[in-house]
Design a protein around this motif. Structure first.
Motif, PDB file in Angstrom:
ATOM      1  N   HIS A 235       0.842  -1.187   0.000  1.00 40.94           N
ATOM      2  CA  HIS A 235       0.000   0.000   0.000  1.00 40.94           C
ATOM      3  C   HIS A 235       0.887   1.250   0.000  1.00 40.94           C
ATOM      4  CE1 HIS A 235      -4.091  -1.545   0.545  1.00 40.94           C
ATOM      5  NE2 HIS A 235      -3.583  -2.477   1.328  1.00 40.94           N
ATOM      6  N   ARG A 269      -1.851   2.105  -8.183  1.00 40.07           N
ATOM      7  CA  ARG A 269      -2.729   1.916  -7.017  1.00 40.07           C
ATOM      8  C   ARG A 269      -4.056   2.618  -7.234  1.00 40.07           C
ATOM      9  NH1 ARG A 269       2.387   2.791  -4.946  1.00 40.07           N
ATOM     10  NH2 ARG A 269       3.232   1.156  -3.574  1.00 40.07           N
ATOM     11  N   ASP A 273      -7.742   0.921  -7.490  1.00 42.59           N
ATOM     12  CA  ASP A 273      -8.762   1.306  -6.507  1.00 42.59           C
ATOM     13  C   ASP A 273     -10.021   1.851  -7.184  1.00 42.59           C
ATOM     14  OD1 ASP A 273      -7.117   0.509  -4.453  1.00 42.59           O
ATOM     15  OD2 ASP A 273      -6.313   2.512  -4.077  1.00 42.59           O
ATOM     16  N   ARG A 276     -12.550  -0.914  -7.846  1.00 37.74           N
ATOM     17  CA  ARG A 276     -13.172  -1.653  -6.747  1.00 37.74           C
ATOM     18  C   ARG A 276     -14.694  -1.715  -6.822  1.00 37.74           C
ATOM     19  NH1 ARG A 276     -11.190  -2.837  -1.923  1.00 37.74           N
ATOM     20  NH2 ARG A 276     -13.167  -3.944  -1.836  1.00 37.74           N
ATOM     21  N   ARG A 306      -3.872  -5.977  -6.390  1.00 36.71           N
ATOM     22  CA  ARG A 306      -5.139  -5.709  -5.705  1.00 36.71           C
ATOM     23  C   ARG A 306      -5.044  -6.018  -4.209  1.00 36.71           C
ATOM     24  NH1 ARG A 306      -8.430  -5.507  -2.603  1.00 36.71           N
ATOM     25  NH2 ARG A 306     -10.637  -6.038  -2.673  1.00 36.71           N
TER      26      ARG A 306
END
Length: 459
Positions: A235, A269, A273, A276, A306
């Motif tokens: 992350h 990232r 995201d 999602r 992911r």
């Protein structure tokens, strides 16, 4: 609970809903059902797992959640619930990764509170469910291993992840130095601190095993092997702020190119995201052939981007690799044989080569992650349902075959009985159905569906 519950004299809509499994999925569904006026019986085999399950139970302080605390509320309509329980300010949540043990305590407290405030709506049976059979009035009889017959108006299978499937290279091997399921109680106890360890798999399960071994003072070398040698990405140091985007219109290879182009614009990232909210719909928008191609070629890359590590974990893993204590390699495991001195002789092929590499180790731990094919599960209820034709595997062997309301399809493809599956068992329909943000929404929607179609005891 009596050994046999009579069918006569009690209306079917007064029967409880039986939830098989008392981990995260089953606990959350039971709470949602009880809040809507339904009576629920949670059937859980392990009293120690009640309320949190395996994922959030037997964890040490080194095991961190893979999702920031700000997105770990158990309730989709109350995103700040977990943060309030932790006693932290929402502004502090962007970079906070709670421990999994803490999250397990949170879930257990939710169940304890629900049982205390709604004692007439949530009951628990510590038992193993072995069979389900149709009963009068459209109800179902759930047979437990102690001889009890629980009559229910609906049943939900919420057993969580299936155990890992044994690697073919380990066939015929037994002993405490061969660990087919690292999450089994005491599975790693026999691994000595100086042991040379082979991890079969390089995903989040491998990361968890590495953390467990390090917490026990492990000093021996660790080699992690998978076909592509990919480890989960980390992350970002600070939490993302993602603006909702419409669902992509591209499909197949065009979708992959669109995601790559978007990643170039906003970072990988951020691009992942943004997907999602649409992942499940995108999965369902592709036919079986396209889904199979994704599983063969793109799944490993999707998984590591992911399903990420907390930054602190990523730093620990990188430190181990830099020191040479952890080696990550891409290749195929061919055979593991026991040598004359009792150690394990590993035969593997490095990716992109034809030659064979021999490596001596003292222990092998399978870290390939949860199994998916229910026909290979050892769960007695799943085996019975499959054997009777009341359930069947989904086409991709990712779980059970279910309809849009997660009702089991029988061997003939009909969703005839009120038996449902949720969480990992429904992954074939939803693909993304293993993380808290996905399961909490499924629990809410399934509870709404059951109360709408099966009725509820007046509040």
């Amino acid at each position: 609970m009596t050994k046999s519950v009579p069918h006569d004299g009690i209306r079917p809509d007064d029967r409880p809903i039986a939830v098989i499994g008392g981990g995260f999925s089953g606990t959350l569904l039971a709470i949602h059902l009880a809040r809507r006026g339904s009576r629920v019986v949670i059937v859980e085999r392990d009293p120690q797992a009640l309320g949190h399950g395996l994922a959030y139970g037997t964890c040490g302080p080194q095991h961190l959640l893979n999702v920031r605390a700000g997105n770990m509320s158990a309730f989709a309509d109350d995103p700040g619930h977990f943060l309030r329980w932790l006693g932290v300010d929402e502004a502090d949540a962007a970079n906070r990764f709670a421990t999994r043990a803490t999250y397990g305590t949170y879930l257990s407290s939710l169940l304890a509170t629900a049982r205390a405030t709604m004692p007439d709506r949530i009951a628990v049976a510590i038992a193993v469910a072995r069979d389900i059979a149709p009963a009068p009035g459209g109800t179902l009889d759930v047979q437990l291993d102690d001889g009890t017959i629980l009559n229910a108006r609906a049943v939900v299978l919420a057993q969580g992840n299936l155990p890992p499937q044994r690697h073919r290279a380990l066939d015929g091997l037994a002993g405490s130095d061969v660990v087919p399921d690292p999450w089994a109680p005491g599975a790693l106890d026999a691994v000595s601190p100086d042991a040379r360890v082979l991890l079969v798999g390089t995903g989040l399960t491998a990361v968890d095993v590495i953390q467990t071994l390090q917490a026990r003072g492990h000093k021996g070398p660790i080699m992690a092997l998978s076909r592509r040698g990919l480890m989960p990405r980390a992350h970002a140091a600070s939490g993302p702020s993602v603006t909702p985007q419409p669902m992509p219109t591209a499909r197949g290879s065009d979708l992959l190119r669109a995601i790559r182009a978007r990643a170039t614009q906003v970072g990988w990232r951020h691009a992942i995201d943004e997907l999602r909210p649409h992942t499940q719909a995108l999965w369902q928008a592709h036919d079986g052939a396209a889904q199979a191609r994704f599983l063969r070629h793109a799944r490993p890359w999707w998984d590591v981007h992911r399903h990420r590590m907390a930054p602190a974990l990523a730093t620990r893993i990188e430190s181990l690799r830099a020191r040479g204590d952890l080696t990550v390699v891409a290749g195929d495991l061919r055979r593991v044989e026991r040598a004359a001195d009792g150690t394990l002789d590993v035969d593997w092929r490095r990716r992109g080569t034809n030659g064979s590499v021999r490596t001596a180790v003292d222990a092998v731990v399978v870290c390939t992650g949860p199994g998916g094919d229910p026909s290979r599960s050892r769960d007695p209820l799943l085996q019975t349902l499959l054997g009777k034709g009341l359930a069947r595997p989904c086409p991709m062997n990712l779980g059970l075959d279910v309809d849009a309301h997660w009702t089991l399809r029988d061997a003939g493809g009909q969703a005839a009985l009120p038996i449902h599956a949720m969480g990992a068992l429904s992954k074939g329909l939803n693909w993304e159905m293993v993380a808290v943000p996905d399961i909490r929404l499924q629990a809410q929607r399934l509870a709404e569906h059951l109360c709408r179609t099966q009725g509820a005891v007046p509040a």
